[in-house]
Design an enzyme around this catalytic site. Structure first.
Site, PDB file in Angstrom:
ATOM      1  N   HIS A 140      33.861  19.818  47.852  1.00 25.33           N
ATOM      2  CA  HIS A 140      32.815  20.424  47.484  1.00 25.33           C
ATOM      3  C   HIS A 140      31.900  20.696  48.841  1.00 25.33           C
ATOM      4  CE1 HIS A 140      33.804  19.493  43.356  1.00 25.33           C
ATOM      5  NE2 HIS A 140      32.930  20.610  43.129  1.00 25.33           N
ATOM      6  N   ASP A 163      35.144  24.225  46.725  1.00 27.64           N
ATOM      7  CA  ASP A 163      34.201  25.033  45.725  1.00 27.64           C
ATOM      8  C   ASP A 163      32.507  25.278  46.044  1.00 27.64           C
ATOM      9  OD1 ASP A 163      36.292  24.872  43.882  1.00 27.64           O
ATOM     10  OD2 ASP A 163      35.206  23.580  42.393  1.00 27.64           O
ATOM     11  N   HIS A 205      29.083  30.313  36.351  1.00 28.02           N
ATOM     12  CA  HIS A 205      29.387  28.868  36.186  1.00 28.02           C
ATOM     13  C   HIS A 205      29.361  28.236  34.712  1.00 28.02           C
ATOM     14  CE1 HIS A 205      30.073  24.642  37.568  1.00 28.02           C
ATOM     15  NE2 HIS A 205      31.087  25.299  38.337  1.00 28.02           N
ATOM     16  N   HIS A 211      34.958  31.730  41.144  1.00 23.77           N
ATOM     17  CA  HIS A 211      34.546  30.556  40.636  1.00 23.77           C
ATOM     18  C   HIS A 211      33.583  30.846  39.333  1.00 23.77           C
ATOM     19  CE1 HIS A 211      34.344  26.208  40.049  1.00 23.77           C
ATOM     20  NE2 HIS A 211      33.053  26.109  40.608  1.00 23.77           N
TER      21      HIS A 211
END
Length: 261
Positions: free
Chosen positions: A219, A70, A125, A121
């Protein structure tokens, strides 16, 4: 007074019809894998996800694993991660936000040029369960269009829900827009940059949870992940694991008996 009360009641009724039915919200979670046993998300999620072609792990009988990352913002470690993936010839999937596309375009181009998947993504967000259908579609479209302009990548197939928050409405909309929801079956608390615990901790967390068919979530803001990734992949190779792309996984899902076609 009665007239005012009646008008208020009518207004509330009209607003209730005008407001979107957002539905119940879920936070992604699962029982972690251990000693090679696959993670399990429980009956509710196991029954819900296939309706929308959403996945969180692959075939538990095959020692294939899927590396996903991510990218909400750049913290100086993604280039190092890309170097490690190149060394091990391991495909990855990087889920990017609008902020990442605007602030680290050269890294997104490198991802695409080196054969990795660039996934969605969302632009801002958000908690997608709290916004309208139109906002969700716009969030997805902005990332898709910006990625295509930047990298030349045609289309975008994979979505990681922001914050791991979702429901059946958000999965249905994403499916209608051509996306597969990609959850995960292996993760740890790696995104808090001022609470990094060292590369050995990151390595051990991954190895403790690893299982056949695992979709790893890492991440890229994590220094621990960047430093540990080479040793993680080396040890996984020693255990007989192979690194596969999400495209490989979806072919397996859609054509389970490929020799018959």
């Amino acid at each position: 007074m009665k007239k005012m009360v009646m008008m208020s009641a009518i207004l509330c009724l009209l607003l209730s019809f005008a407001s979107p039915a957002f539905g119940e919200s879920y936070n992604w979670g699962f029982n972690k894998g251990k000693n090679g046993t696959p993670a399990d998300a429980g009956q509710n999620f196991n029954e819900m996800l296939p309706k929308y072609e959403a996945i969180y792990k692959g075939d538990p009988s095959k020692k294939d694993i899927y590396l996903t990352f991510d990218n909400g913002y750049e913290n100086g470690y993604t280039a190092q991660i890309l170097d490690v993936l190149k060394k091990h010839k391991a495909p990855g999937a990087f889920f990017v936000t609008g902020h990442y596309l605007k602030t680290a375009p050269e890294l997104v181009v490198r991802m695409a040029n080196e054969g990795h998947i660039v996934g969605n993504h969302s632009w801002n967000h958000p908690d997608m369960t709290s916004v309208t259908d139109g906002v969700i579609r716009t969030e997805l479209l902005r990332v898709k269009d910006a990625t295509e302009k930047l990298t030349g990548q045609k289309g975008m197939n994979y979505l990681r829900p922001p914050r791991g928050v979702f429901n059946e409405r958000t999965m249905k909309i994403a499916q209608q827009e051509g996306y597969y929801h990609i959850f995960w079956s292996l993760a740890y608390k790696d995104w808090v940059v001022d609470q990094q615990r060292g590369a050995a901790f990151a390595h051990d967390e991954v190895m403790r949870q690893i299982h056949p068919g695992a979709i790893l979530l890492l991440h890229t803001v994590s220094k621990d992940n960047a430093v540990a990734l080479d040793s993680i992949l080396t040890d996984l190779e020693k255990q007989g694991y192979s690194f596969k792309s999400l495209d490989d996984l979806m072919v397996e899902k859609q054509l389970p008996n490929r020799m018959l076609y």
